[in-house]
Scaffold this active site. Sequence first.
Site, short mmCIF file in Angstrom:
data_model
loop_
_atom_site.label_atom_id
_atom_site.label_comp_id
_atom_site.label_asym_id
_atom_site.label_seq_id
_atom_site.Cartn_x
_atom_site.Cartn_y
_atom_site.Cartn_z
N ARG A 21 0.86 -1.20 0.01
CA ARG A 21 -0.02 0.13 0.09
C ARG A 21 0.69 1.48 0.07
O ARG A 21 0.28 2.43 -0.15
CB ARG A 21 -0.88 0.01 1.26
N HIS A 51 11.39 -4.30 -5.67
CA HIS A 51 10.11 -3.81 -6.08
C HIS A 51 9.19 -2.58 -5.43
O HIS A 51 8.96 -2.93 -4.27
CB HIS A 51 9.19 -5.21 -6.21
N TYR A 54 3.04 -1.87 -5.80
CA TYR A 54 2.29 -2.05 -7.07
C TYR A 54 1.14 -1.04 -6.98
O TYR A 54 0.61 -1.04 -8.04
CB TYR A 54 2.19 -3.48 -7.58
N HIS A 91 6.22 -1.02 -11.75
CA HIS A 91 4.94 -1.08 -12.79
C HIS A 91 4.87 0.38 -13.22
O HIS A 91 4.60 1.32 -12.40
CB HIS A 91 3.81 -1.43 -12.14
N GLU A 126 8.91 -2.40 -15.77
CA GLU A 126 8.25 -3.98 -16.01
C GLU A 126 7.40 -4.14 -17.11
O GLU A 126 6.46 -3.06 -17.36
CB GLU A 126 7.62 -4.53 -14.59
N ASP A 160 8.61 -9.89 -17.42
CA ASP A 160 7.76 -10.92 -16.67
C ASP A 160 7.16 -11.79 -17.68
O ASP A 160 6.51 -11.37 -18.49
CB ASP A 160 6.88 -9.93 -15.99
N HIS A 163 3.37 -12.00 -17.96
CA HIS A 163 2.93 -10.51 -18.39
C HIS A 163 3.05 -10.39 -19.67
O HIS A 163 2.20 -10.36 -20.58
CB HIS A 163 3.48 -9.54 -17.71
N HIS A 195 11.09 -11.79 -14.64
CA HIS A 195 10.33 -12.33 -13.40
C HIS A 195 9.82 -13.69 -14.13
O HIS A 195 9.05 -13.44 -15.10
CB HIS A 195 9.03 -11.13 -13.31
N ASP A 208 -3.01 -11.25 -16.42
CA ASP A 208 -2.07 -11.15 -15.39
C ASP A 208 -2.36 -11.91 -14.00
O ASP A 208 -2.74 -11.14 -12.85
CB ASP A 208 -2.07 -9.54 -14.98
N HIS A 210 -0.65 -14.92 -12.08
CA HIS A 210 0.49 -15.71 -12.30
C HIS A 210 -0.02 -17.08 -11.74
O HIS A 210 -0.69 -17.46 -10.76
CB HIS A 210 1.63 -15.16 -10.93
N GLU A 240 7.86 -15.36 -8.80
CA GLU A 240 6.78 -14.45 -8.28
C GLU A 240 5.61 -15.54 -8.44
O GLU A 240 4.33 -14.92 -8.84
CB GLU A 240 6.46 -13.02 -9.14
#
Length: 262
Positions: A21, A51, A54, A91, A126, A160, A163, A195, A208, A210, A240
Amino acid sequence: MGKTAVSIGANTFQFFTRNPRGSRAKAIDVKDVAAFLEYAEQNDISRILAHAPYTLNACSKDERTREFALETMEDDLKRMEYVPGNCYNFHPGSHVGQGATEGIRQIAATLNQILKPGQHTTVLLETMAGKGTEVGRSFEELRAILDLVELPQLMGVCLDTCHVYDAGYDIVNDLDGVLEQFDRVIGLEKLKAIHMNDSKNPFASHKDRHEKIGEGSIGLEAFERIINHPQLQGIPVYLETPNELEGYAAEIRMLRERYRKG
Ligand code: FE
Ligand code: FE
Ligand code: ZN
């Protein structure tokens, strides 16, 4: 985190700079940093990847949200200087109806404020699946951001696998072709991290989600080709996948078994 990585047979790891967050991060403890650097050195841990949360959006319609992304990333990059020589991935963002061109402009504007000459961290864009209004759904969009950045030598790209496959790059049937496209549009020398994730959804689904390695639509054979591809040697790989620690250990073993050194 270094100890956990070693315990599952890894020699690198990715970590979130703060909770997703994007709340305040703890103050840096220089003793902790020194202990980590020593442990990493002794245990051959290198090229760790930070990272960004997000939830940040550097191309939000809302100015305050854009500022928050900028302030958070700027603070993260200050912290990254304590572990110099690594990468910081984020991102690019979602343009929320402003259009990709405006999104790209806002993302580059943010980067132009936070990148500092002489910094020791490479910032990575990414590759995104293209769900909703995500920017970075194509190599061309990433290229367009890089073209507007004033210090492009401080920038790279993180690919990724889930992705790009969801975005419509067929790494299963045409890995060579996808890498050739990446090279032509962005330049393979910009590829600094991978990734590695399987996908729960079919090719070009722009979803998206995973999946564990070998259990999704990409499949183990494609990953075997990826880790052994001559043009991808030496690029660090980060999992991930939806796993607990034991699952990651098993995936690392499985990939190592399929890796043909030299
Ligand atoms: Fe990510
Ligand atoms: Fe990713
Ligand atoms: Zn993802």
